[in-house]
Design a protein around this motif. Structure first.
Motif, PDB file in Angstrom:
ATOM      1  N   ASP A  99       0.708  -1.140   0.033  1.00 43.43           N
ATOM      2  CA  ASP A  99      -0.037  -0.169   0.013  1.00 43.43           C
ATOM      3  C   ASP A  99       1.123   1.168   0.065  1.00 43.43           C
ATOM      4  O   ASP A  99       2.052   1.325   0.475  1.00 43.43           O
ATOM      5  N   ILE A 100       0.425   2.362  -0.820  1.00 44.55           N
ATOM      6  CA  ILE A 100       1.309   3.587  -0.724  1.00 44.55           C
ATOM      7  C   ILE A 100       1.444   4.211   0.510  1.00 44.55           C
ATOM      8  O   ILE A 100       2.279   4.969   0.583  1.00 44.55           O
ATOM      9  N   SER A 101       0.485   3.919   1.407  1.00 40.17           N
ATOM     10  CA  SER A 101       0.658   4.369   2.921  1.00 40.17           C
ATOM     11  C   SER A 101       1.781   4.217   3.407  1.00 40.17           C
ATOM     12  O   SER A 101       2.264   4.756   4.303  1.00 40.17           O
ATOM     13  N   GLN A 102       2.603   3.048   3.081  1.00 37.37           N
ATOM     14  CA  GLN A 102       3.787   2.550   3.767  1.00 37.37           C
ATOM     15  C   GLN A 102       4.906   3.027   2.841  1.00 37.37           C
ATOM     16  O   GLN A 102       4.937   3.457   1.580  1.00 37.37           O
ATOM     17  N   PRO A 137       4.846   4.122  -7.808  1.00 30.80           N
ATOM     18  CA  PRO A 137       3.376   4.297  -6.986  1.00 30.80           C
ATOM     19  C   PRO A 137       2.181   4.197  -8.100  1.00 30.80           C
ATOM     20  O   PRO A 137       2.462   4.939  -9.513  1.00 30.80           O
ATOM     21  N   GLY A 139      -2.775   3.977  -5.888  1.00 36.06           N
ATOM     22  CA  GLY A 139      -2.782   3.783  -4.193  1.00 36.06           C
ATOM     23  C   GLY A 139      -1.790   2.458  -3.887  1.00 36.06           C
ATOM     24  O   GLY A 139      -2.213   2.073  -2.688  1.00 36.06           O
ATOM     25  N   GLN A 140      -1.185   1.940  -4.949  1.00 32.78           N
ATOM     26  CA  GLN A 140      -0.270   0.520  -4.565  1.00 32.78           C
ATOM     27  C   GLN A 140       1.043   1.270  -4.956  1.00 32.78           C
ATOM     28  O   GLN A 140       1.274   1.935  -5.923  1.00 32.78           O
ATOM     29  N   TRP A 141       2.038   0.415  -4.398  1.00 29.62           N
ATOM     30  CA  TRP A 141       3.402   0.209  -4.891  1.00 29.62           C
ATOM     31  C   TRP A 141       3.438  -0.847  -5.850  1.00 29.62           C
ATOM     32  O   TRP A 141       2.860  -2.151  -5.625  1.00 29.62           O
ATOM     33  N   ARG A 151      11.142  -5.112   3.101  1.00 31.86           N
ATOM     34  CA  ARG A 151      10.349  -4.040   3.633  1.00 31.86           C
ATOM     35  C   ARG A 151      11.237  -3.872   5.050  1.00 31.86           C
ATOM     36  O   ARG A 151      11.937  -4.349   5.418  1.00 31.86           O
TER      37      ARG A 151
END
Length: 280
Positions: free
Chosen positions: A37-40, A56, A59-61, A82
């Motif tokens: 997820d792009i929030s990470q 990106p 909303g996804q990597w 990660r």
């Protein structure tokens, strides 16, 4: 842990406005795999120990995987790193058969009658070009490509080639025929990472578009950029020519992704109908 995620495909009509290349998980193609997820924070991704382009999207990597031309159909894995650990994500490579192309090269020194000096030069240039393919820059990759020359599609990517009935490596680029002197333009923003005259390739320019996405422009009649120069999309790189091993003036355009040659046509879906129509 191994996850199996669906690949991201796009319909041709939708690809026209998409800055990503078209997904085609076949030998010589590109797999697009959602990896977080792009929030990470952006994870790192690897395939066959080569680092992958991560970008990106919606909303996804996404990891873009350049698939080797000699890849065998079946399941493969990419490795994701990660901050909290590593995992593997499985994806499928589909089969694809490429047709043959037979060409007659009049200059025998470009086929099988090289001199010792020619062979020494060819080997030295192989080493140099292999080094250029390893260039990696961490900047965001520019995948929004335009066709680099206004011409006619003359040879497609992946063809099994025979020169004077002798088998050679598959065609590793896209050929666009045009008159000598026709402008060659940068398909996307980049940095010039290589310029020179090569035995088979003739006058050549290499561009770094970021994160292992590299393009090359061969057989040019002239080079209009210099090493280290920053290039904008649409900026003139030089002109179409017939230097090196050719049967006529054209641009041989190569795209590398994670050091593998991939089909440049996947990057220019919006331009293909115009270029292909000129064969009618």
């Amino acid at each position: 842990m191994i996850k199996r995620l669906g690949l991201l495909f796009c319909l041709p009509a939708l690809c026209l406005a998409d800055p990503l290349p078209q997904a085609a998980p076949v030998p010589g193609g590109i797999a697009e795999i959602a990896i977080g997820d792009i929030s990470q924070p952006a994870p790192k991704a690897y395939f066959n120990k080569q680092r992958l382009l991560v970008t990106p999207h919606n909303g996804q990597w996404l990891a873009l995987v350049g698939i080797p031309l000699d890849a065998v159909a079946g399941m493969q894995n990419i490795v994701i790193e990660r901050t909290d650990g590593r995992e593997q994500i499985a994806f499928s490579i589909n089969n694809k058969k490429y047709p043959e192309q037979r060409l007659t090269i009049k200059n025998k020194r470009m086929v099988d009658e090289m001199t010792p000096a020619d062979l020494q030069r060819i080997e030295s240039e192989k080493i140099e070009m292999a080094r250029i393919k390893t260039v990696w820059s961490d900047r965001p990759a520019d995948t929004n490509f335009l066709a680099p020359v206004d011409g006619r599609l003359s040879s497609l990517f992946g063809l099994k080639r025979f020169f004077n009935n002798q088998p050679r490596n598959p065609h590793n680029g896209l050929d666009i025929a045009a008159a000598t002197g026709t402008d060659i333009l940068a398909p996307a923003s980049a940095t010039v990472i290589g310029v020179g005259n090569y035995y088979f390739n003739g006058n050549t320019v290499f561009l770094d578009h970021g994160q292992g996405l590299i393009s090359a422009y061969l057989h040019m009649s002239e080079i209009g950029v210099s090493l280290g120069q920053t290039i904008k999309q649409g900026q003139r790189l030089g002109a179409v020519g017939a230097t090196g091993r050719v049967t006529g003036p054209h641009l041989h355009w190569i795209v590398y992704l994670n050091q593998e040659t991939v089909d440049p046509a996947l990057f220019i879906g919006q331009d293909l109908p115009r270029l292909a129509a000129r064969n009618k």
